[in-house]
Design an enzyme around this catalytic site. Sequence first.
Site, PDB file in Angstrom:
ATOM      1  N   ASP A  54      -3.203  -1.679  40.951  1.00 18.21           N
ATOM      2  CA  ASP A  54      -4.513  -1.619  41.806  1.00 18.21           C
ATOM      3  C   ASP A  54      -5.085  -1.422  43.004  1.00 18.21           C
ATOM      4  OD1 ASP A  54      -7.076  -2.138  40.992  1.00 18.21           O
ATOM      5  OD2 ASP A  54      -6.818  -4.122  40.452  1.00 18.21           O
ATOM      6  N   ASN A 106     -11.438   3.328  32.315  1.00 14.38           N
ATOM      7  CA  ASN A 106     -11.921   4.232  34.177  1.00 14.38           C
ATOM      8  C   ASN A 106     -12.792   4.848  33.916  1.00 14.38           C
ATOM      9  OD1 ASN A 106      -8.018   2.899  35.261  1.00 14.38           O
ATOM     10  ND2 ASN A 106      -9.889   1.489  35.704  1.00 14.38           N
TER      11      ASN A 106
HETATM   12  C1  IPE Z   1      -6.582  -2.087  36.411  1.00  8.58           C
HETATM   13  O1  IPE Z   1      -6.818  -2.028  37.181  1.00  8.58           O
HETATM   14  C2  IPE Z   1      -6.275  -0.213  35.680  1.00  8.58           C
HETATM   15  C3  IPE Z   1      -4.924   0.564  36.483  1.00  8.58           C
HETATM   16  C4  IPE Z   1      -4.035  -0.026  37.514  1.00  8.58           C
HETATM   17  C5  IPE Z   1      -4.808   1.780  36.545  1.00  8.58           C
HETATM   18  P1  IPE Z   1      -9.291  -1.500  37.376  1.00  8.58           P
HETATM   19  O2  IPE Z   1      -9.532  -1.890  38.278  1.00  8.58           O
HETATM   20  O3  IPE Z   1      -9.248  -0.935  36.209  1.00  8.58           O
HETATM   21  O4  IPE Z   1      -8.796  -3.611  36.751  1.00  8.58           O
HETATM   22  P2  IPE Z   1     -10.445  -4.076  37.027  1.00  8.58           P
HETATM   23  O5  IPE Z   1     -11.933  -3.717  36.648  1.00  8.58           O
HETATM   24  O6  IPE Z   1      -9.994  -4.695  37.706  1.00  8.58           O
HETATM   25  O7  IPE Z   1     -10.111  -5.136  35.312  1.00  8.58           O
HETATM   26  C1  IPE Z   2      -6.504   1.014  40.942  1.00  5.15           C
HETATM   27  O1  IPE Z   2      -6.980   1.088  42.094  1.00  5.15           O
HETATM   28  C2  IPE Z   2      -6.126   2.593  40.152  1.00  5.15           C
HETATM   29  C3  IPE Z   2      -6.700   3.314  38.995  1.00  5.15           C
HETATM   30  C4  IPE Z   2      -7.729   1.342  38.536  1.00  5.15           C
HETATM   31  C5  IPE Z   2      -7.030   4.018  39.092  1.00  5.15           C
HETATM   32  P1  IPE Z   2      -8.593   0.615  42.371  1.00  5.15           P
HETATM   33  O2  IPE Z   2      -8.990   2.164  41.820  1.00  5.15           O
HETATM   34  O3  IPE Z   2      -8.731  -0.250  40.412  1.00  5.15           O
HETATM   35  O4  IPE Z   2      -8.984  -0.011  42.960  1.00  5.15           O
HETATM   36  P2  IPE Z   2      -9.916  -1.048  43.281  1.00  5.15           P
HETATM   37  O5  IPE Z   2      -9.746  -2.120  42.197  1.00  5.15           O
HETATM   38  O6  IPE Z   2     -11.646  -0.962  43.575  1.00  5.15           O
HETATM   39  O7  IPE Z   2     -10.191  -1.900  44.808  1.00  5.15           O
HETATM   40 MG    MG Z   3      -9.128  -1.754  40.740  1.00  6.69          MG
END
Ligand code: IPE
Ligand code: IPE
Ligand code: MG
Length: 244
Positions: free
Chosen positions: A24, A72
């Site tokens: 993340d 996502n």
């Molecule tokens: C969790 O991250 C999913 C992945 C890293 C693939 P998210 O960014 O989707 O999670 P939330 O929304 O902060 O819970």
């Molecule tokens: C994790 O990074 C990757 C996916 C969930 C696809 P994020 O895209 O959630 O990054 P933040 O949490 O918004 O910084």
């Molecule tokens: Mg995230």
Amino acid sequence: MKNDKTKTDKMNIYMPEHVGIIMDGNGRWAKKRGLPRPVGHTYGAKTFKDITRYISKQGVKILTLYAFSTENWKRPLEEVNAIMKIFRQYLHDALTDFREDDIKVKFIGDRSAFDEDMINLINETEEISEKRQGMLLNIAMNYGSRDEIVYAVKRLCADVRDNKLSVDDITHEEISARLYTSGLPDPDLIIRTGGEHRLSNFMLYQAAYSEFYSTDTLWPDFSHDDFDKAVMEYNKRNRRFGGV
Ligand code: IPE
Ligand code: IPE
Ligand code: MG
């Protein structure tokens, strides 16, 4: 620590057998630099390749990387499309670079939601890497643990309906055997980058006794040292599994 873990030769460190990583923080990494969020995913893909190879050399047997959740898809189409493009890079890395490291690759999650050519690439990557003897890399794409549990329950019900199993024979093992991670041990250590303290629908059933480690480091910045730190912290944990 439980003593049945592999003890590495150097430094008396116990390597977790199965590590899960919630990758993340890509979006925030880009935002901090005034860049569009997809650029963060591009840099995150570099970390994916580098960290996978590093972890495979540390004696970890199974690595499960959470790349894209069932939730996502809610993101703007532009970002989702950019992520799908990056998956092709993951698949390319899996076929080429990971060959040298003998890394076997599997995908967990509902692959039917992807484009046909991507599904073919996923199947092909699994088939080609199947004979490799090194670490198993599970890439969780369009993965959601609630969906995984629903799928397992449906299969259990079908087996009961077809007289393959009686209701009284439903056990933890029968449930585990119907999850995407069937046949694998539960994760010992789950690392989350990006500072949040939640599972976000990752391995809800399998994480019952996993050790959880959260770091503020954003995924594109996650380094070999950061992984070593997580393992050092894991070595300090006292895993009781409900005992004393
Ligand atoms: C969790 O991250 C999913 C992945 C890293 C693939 P998210 O960014 O989707 O999670 P939330 O929304 O902060 O819970
Ligand atoms: C994790 O990074 C990757 C996916 C969930 C696809 P994020 O895209 O959630 O990054 P933040 O949490 O918004 O910084
Ligand atoms: Mg995230």
